[in-house]
Design a protein around this motif. Structure first.
Motif, PDB file in Angstrom:
ATOM      1  N   GLY A 146       8.851   8.367  50.705  1.00  0.00           N
ATOM      2  CA  GLY A 146       9.216   6.958  50.687  1.00  0.00           C
ATOM      3  C   GLY A 146       8.293   6.031  49.924  1.00  0.00           C
ATOM      4  N   VAL A 147       7.244   6.548  49.288  1.00  0.00           N
ATOM      5  CA  VAL A 147       6.375   5.692  48.485  1.00  0.00           C
ATOM      6  C   VAL A 147       7.108   5.322  47.195  1.00  0.00           C
ATOM      7  CG1 VAL A 147       4.140   5.495  47.318  1.00  0.00           C
ATOM      8  CG2 VAL A 147       4.332   6.802  49.439  1.00  0.00           C
ATOM      9  N   SER A 148       7.072   4.038  46.833  1.00  0.00           N
ATOM     10  CA  SER A 148       7.800   3.587  45.648  1.00  0.00           C
ATOM     11  C   SER A 148       7.005   2.511  44.921  1.00  0.00           C
ATOM     12  CB  SER A 148       9.182   3.048  46.041  1.00  0.00           C
ATOM     13  OG  SER A 148       9.044   1.878  46.830  1.00  0.00           O
ATOM     14  N   PRO A 149       7.311   2.280  43.629  1.00  0.00           N
ATOM     15  CA  PRO A 149       6.554   1.295  42.851  1.00  0.00           C
ATOM     16  C   PRO A 149       6.708  -0.136  43.340  1.00  0.00           C
ATOM     17  CG  PRO A 149       7.722   2.819  41.401  1.00  0.00           C
ATOM     18  CD  PRO A 149       8.235   3.053  42.778  1.00  0.00           C
ATOM     19  N   ASP A 150       7.767  -0.437  44.068  1.00  0.00           N
ATOM     20  CA  ASP A 150       7.974  -1.818  44.504  1.00  0.00           C
ATOM     21  C   ASP A 150       7.231  -2.166  45.783  1.00  0.00           C
ATOM     22  OD1 ASP A 150       9.482  -0.358  46.276  1.00  0.00           O
ATOM     23  OD2 ASP A 150      11.396  -1.309  45.794  1.00  0.00           O
ATOM     24  N   GLN A 151       6.471  -1.235  46.336  1.00  0.00           N
ATOM     25  CA  GLN A 151       5.673  -1.538  47.514  1.00  0.00           C
ATOM     26  C   GLN A 151       4.480  -2.406  47.140  1.00  0.00           C
ATOM     27  OE1 GLN A 151       5.621   2.792  48.921  1.00  0.00           O
ATOM     28  NE2 GLN A 151       5.494   1.684  50.861  1.00  0.00           N
ATOM     29  N   GLY A 176       5.682   3.077  36.990  1.00  0.00           N
ATOM     30  CA  GLY A 176       5.636   1.692  37.431  1.00  0.00           C
ATOM     31  C   GLY A 176       4.733   1.401  38.612  1.00  0.00           C
ATOM     32  N   TYR A 177       3.963   2.387  39.059  1.00  0.00           N
ATOM     33  CA  TYR A 177       3.042   2.165  40.173  1.00  0.00           C
ATOM     34  C   TYR A 177       1.793   1.434  39.691  1.00  0.00           C
ATOM     35  CZ  TYR A 177       5.680   5.604  42.944  1.00  0.00           C
ATOM     36  OH  TYR A 177       6.665   6.288  43.621  1.00  0.00           O
ATOM     37  N   ARG A 178       1.180   0.671  40.584  1.00  0.00           N
ATOM     38  CA  ARG A 178      -0.160   0.159  40.363  1.00  0.00           C
ATOM     39  C   ARG A 178      -1.132   1.239  40.823  1.00  0.00           C
ATOM     40  NH1 ARG A 178      -0.753  -4.557  43.934  1.00  0.00           N
ATOM     41  NH2 ARG A 178      -2.791  -4.772  42.890  1.00  0.00           N
ATOM     42  N   VAL A 179      -2.038   1.638  39.939  1.00  0.00           N
ATOM     43  CA  VAL A 179      -2.862   2.823  40.182  1.00  0.00           C
ATOM     44  C   VAL A 179      -4.341   2.452  40.208  1.00  0.00           C
ATOM     45  CG1 VAL A 179      -3.417   5.166  39.434  1.00  0.00           C
ATOM     46  CG2 VAL A 179      -1.148   4.207  38.953  1.00  0.00           C
ATOM     47  N   ALA A 180      -5.010   2.799  41.308  1.00  0.00           N
ATOM     48  CA  ALA A 180      -6.465   2.693  41.401  1.00  0.00           C
ATOM     49  C   ALA A 180      -7.050   4.072  41.123  1.00  0.00           C
ATOM     50  CB  ALA A 180      -6.878   2.210  42.792  1.00  0.00           C
ATOM     51  N   ALA A 181      -7.908   4.162  40.124  1.00  0.00           N
ATOM     52  CA  ALA A 181      -8.486   5.445  39.713  1.00  0.00           C
ATOM     53  C   ALA A 181      -9.927   5.511  40.180  1.00  0.00           C
ATOM     54  CB  ALA A 181      -8.412   5.597  38.197  1.00  0.00           C
ATOM     55  N   SER A 182     -10.256   6.546  40.956  1.00  0.00           N
ATOM     56  CA  SER A 182     -11.609   6.723  41.462  1.00  0.00           C
ATOM     57  C   SER A 182     -12.377   7.719  40.601  1.00  0.00           C
ATOM     58  CB  SER A 182     -11.573   7.215  42.912  1.00  0.00           C
ATOM     59  OG  SER A 182     -12.857   7.624  43.337  1.00  0.00           O
ATOM     60  N   THR A 183     -13.577   7.346  40.201  1.00  0.00           N
ATOM     61  CA  THR A 183     -14.432   8.222  39.402  1.00  0.00           C
ATOM     62  C   THR A 183     -15.886   7.834  39.612  1.00  0.00           C
ATOM     63  OG1 THR A 183     -14.940   9.007  37.162  1.00  0.00           O
ATOM     64  CG2 THR A 183     -14.244   6.724  37.380  1.00  0.00           C
ATOM     65  N   LEU A 213     -11.033   4.380  61.283  1.00  0.00           N
ATOM     66  CA  LEU A 213     -10.141   3.445  60.595  1.00  0.00           C
ATOM     67  C   LEU A 213     -10.968   2.378  59.896  1.00  0.00           C
ATOM     68  CD1 LEU A 213      -7.257   2.843  63.172  1.00  0.00           C
ATOM     69  CD2 LEU A 213      -7.207   4.298  61.153  1.00  0.00           C
ATOM     70  N   LEU A 214     -10.623   2.105  58.637  1.00  0.00           N
ATOM     71  CA  LEU A 214     -11.210   1.021  57.873  1.00  0.00           C
ATOM     72  C   LEU A 214     -10.088   0.084  57.432  1.00  0.00           C
ATOM     73  CD1 LEU A 214     -13.680   3.179  55.741  1.00  0.00           C
ATOM     74  CD2 LEU A 214     -14.284   1.661  57.643  1.00  0.00           C
ATOM     75  N   ALA A 215     -10.432  -0.953  56.716  1.00  0.00           N
ATOM     76  CA  ALA A 215      -9.418  -1.901  56.262  1.00  0.00           C
ATOM     77  C   ALA A 215      -8.346  -1.190  55.436  1.00  0.00           C
ATOM     78  CB  ALA A 215     -10.070  -3.000  55.436  1.00  0.00           C
ATOM     79  N   GLU A 216      -7.085  -1.579  55.645  1.00  0.00           N
ATOM     80  CA  GLU A 216      -5.975  -0.943  54.940  1.00  0.00           C
ATOM     81  C   GLU A 216      -6.015  -1.304  53.451  1.00  0.00           C
ATOM     82  OE1 GLU A 216      -2.126  -1.289  56.814  1.00  0.00           O
ATOM     83  OE2 GLU A 216      -3.080  -1.887  58.700  1.00  0.00           O
ATOM     84  N   ARG A 217      -5.916  -0.270  52.585  1.00  0.00           N
ATOM     85  CA  ARG A 217      -5.998  -0.510  51.139  1.00  0.00           C
ATOM     86  C   ARG A 217      -4.867   0.136  50.347  1.00  0.00           C
ATOM     87  NH1 ARG A 217     -12.006   0.593  48.868  1.00  0.00           N
ATOM     88  NH2 ARG A 217     -11.162  -0.652  47.125  1.00  0.00           N
ATOM     89  N   TRP A 218      -4.436   1.345  50.714  1.00  0.00           N
ATOM     90  CA  TRP A 218      -3.606   2.148  49.819  1.00  0.00           C
ATOM     91  C   TRP A 218      -2.241   2.450  50.431  1.00  0.00           C
ATOM     92  CZ3 TRP A 218      -6.921   1.367  46.238  1.00  0.00           C
ATOM     93  CH2 TRP A 218      -8.281   1.523  46.472  1.00  0.00           C
ATOM     94  N   VAL A 219      -1.183   2.278  49.629  1.00  0.00           N
ATOM     95  CA  VAL A 219       0.152   2.674  50.096  1.00  0.00           C
ATOM     96  C   VAL A 219       0.360   4.171  49.928  1.00  0.00           C
ATOM     97  CG1 VAL A 219       1.151   0.425  49.622  1.00  0.00           C
ATOM     98  CG2 VAL A 219       1.229   2.184  47.847  1.00  0.00           C
ATOM     99  N   GLY A 220      -0.359   4.765  48.999  1.00  0.00           N
ATOM    100  CA  GLY A 220      -0.269   6.198  48.753  1.00  0.00           C
ATOM    101  C   GLY A 220      -1.539   6.663  48.074  1.00  0.00           C
TER     102      GLY A 220
END
Length: 335
Positions: A146-151, A176-183, A213-220
């Motif tokens: 159910g993860v989608s770009p419009d979230q 179309g997703y907004r992507v956070a890249a970790s490196t 639990l920490l602050a909510e950040r990521w939908v996927g």
């Protein structure tokens, strides 16, 4: 037919693994339905471990490593494949339990192969390779949950500068997703933004496992690291967030709790690119051919001759490789 060819062959003596290039013939190959002239392979993290005798991934020697390959069918006992057909192979423990792609010829079971999809050539298929195939499976798992770009929110990709991560960033961005890249490598920031990352996260931000639990950040999230990184990511998922986990570079332990699953309904989906059903395998490759931006493949790929591969096995284990390593198997000149 008993054609001669070159291969990188591993042997083990007194628990020490050695590698050297040897001249073999078709009769030396293990049994299989389809004989393939291998054109391209890749070097993944698992290949690096195998070349350096780590992890007990190979149990029987002598052995030809290489966990994936693309090439052309020479002969076949299966009606699905004819001489001249272009094929790609990932998974099925090729390069571990069965001789793999670091030989100029390979013989494998027909069920392990997939026809090369329209829109990709053999080199592009291996520029994608096992890592890219795994990335697509991970993205498909997010979609199925159910993860989608419009979230409202970003999808996190850990280990983003590596093979799996870089292709995941590219696929997600193209969809179309907004992507956070970790490196953890500052020199890769521009590269990741070129692939479509909307933000860069220092991997040191993903190390705290003291709180469930920490602050909510990521939908996927697509996680190719595991261990403490995965535990931290789970603690930051939004309500009903989904994590596709497909790597153990950080180790197999998961120092977390069930609280993210119970109180936020987080879902953790394991991605197995080895024993993947044929229908899913074909669908993933067809989507890669259509949806992965081809202009990103060259930016994410370094070409290496098979004859020059050995030093790269150590580099990939040390985190010194950016993106994908494409191995030209027919180029087997060596000192």
């Amino acid at each position: 037919m008993n054609e001669a060819f070159r291969a990188l062959v591993l042997n083990q003596k007194d628990k020490n693994v050695t590698a050297r290039f040897e001249d073999l013939t078709v009769n030396d190959l293990p049994d299989g339905d389809v004989l393939v002239r291998v054109k391209w392979s890749t070097l993944n993290y698992k290949d690096g471990m195998i070349l350096n005798g780590l992890g007990r991934l190979v149990r029987t020697y002598p052995h030809v490593p290489g966990v994936d390959f693309s090439g052309e069918v020479i002969s076949s006992n299966d009606d699905r494949y004819k001489p001249g057909d272009d094929v790609v192979l990932t998974g099925w423990r090729v390069g571990e339990a069965h001789w793999g792609g670091y030989g100029q010829l390979a013989r494998v079971k027909a069920d392990w192969l997939v026809p090369l999809p329209d829109g990709l050539d053999a080199a592009q298929a291996m520029a994608i390779g096992t890592a890219g195939f795994t990335s697509m499976l991970a993205v498909m798992a997010l979609e199925e949950q159910g993860v989608s770009p419009d979230q409202d929110g970003e999808v996190l990709v850990t280990g983003a500068a590596g093979g799996v991560g870089s292709v995941a960033v590219s696929i997600l961005s193209a969809l179309g997703y907004r992507v956070a890249a970790s490196t953890g490598r500052e020199e890769t920031h521009a590269y990741l933004r070129e692939l479509g990352a909307t933000s860069i996260i220092d991997r040191n931000e993903l190390t705290d496992t003291s709180k469930p639990l920490l602050a909510e950040r990521w939908v996927g999230a697509v996680d190719s690291v595991g261990s403490t990184t995965l535990a931290h990511v789970l603690s930051e998922m939004k309500y009903h967030g989904v994590v596709s986990a497909c790597g153990l570079a950080g180790g197999p332990d998961l120092p977390g709790t069930v609280i993210p699953f119970l109180l936020r309904g987080v879902r953790l989906i394991g991605i197995d690119s080895v024993m993947c059903p044929y229908e899913t395998r074909v669908r993933a490759w067809q989507r890669l051919a259509k949806e992965l931006p081809k202009e990103h493949l060259s930016a994410a790929t370094t070409k290496v001759a098979l004859g020059d591969i050995l030093p790269w096995g150590e580099k990939i284990l040390k985190g010194q490789v950016k993106g994908r390593l494409l191995i030209d198997v027919q180029d087997c000149e060596h000192p």
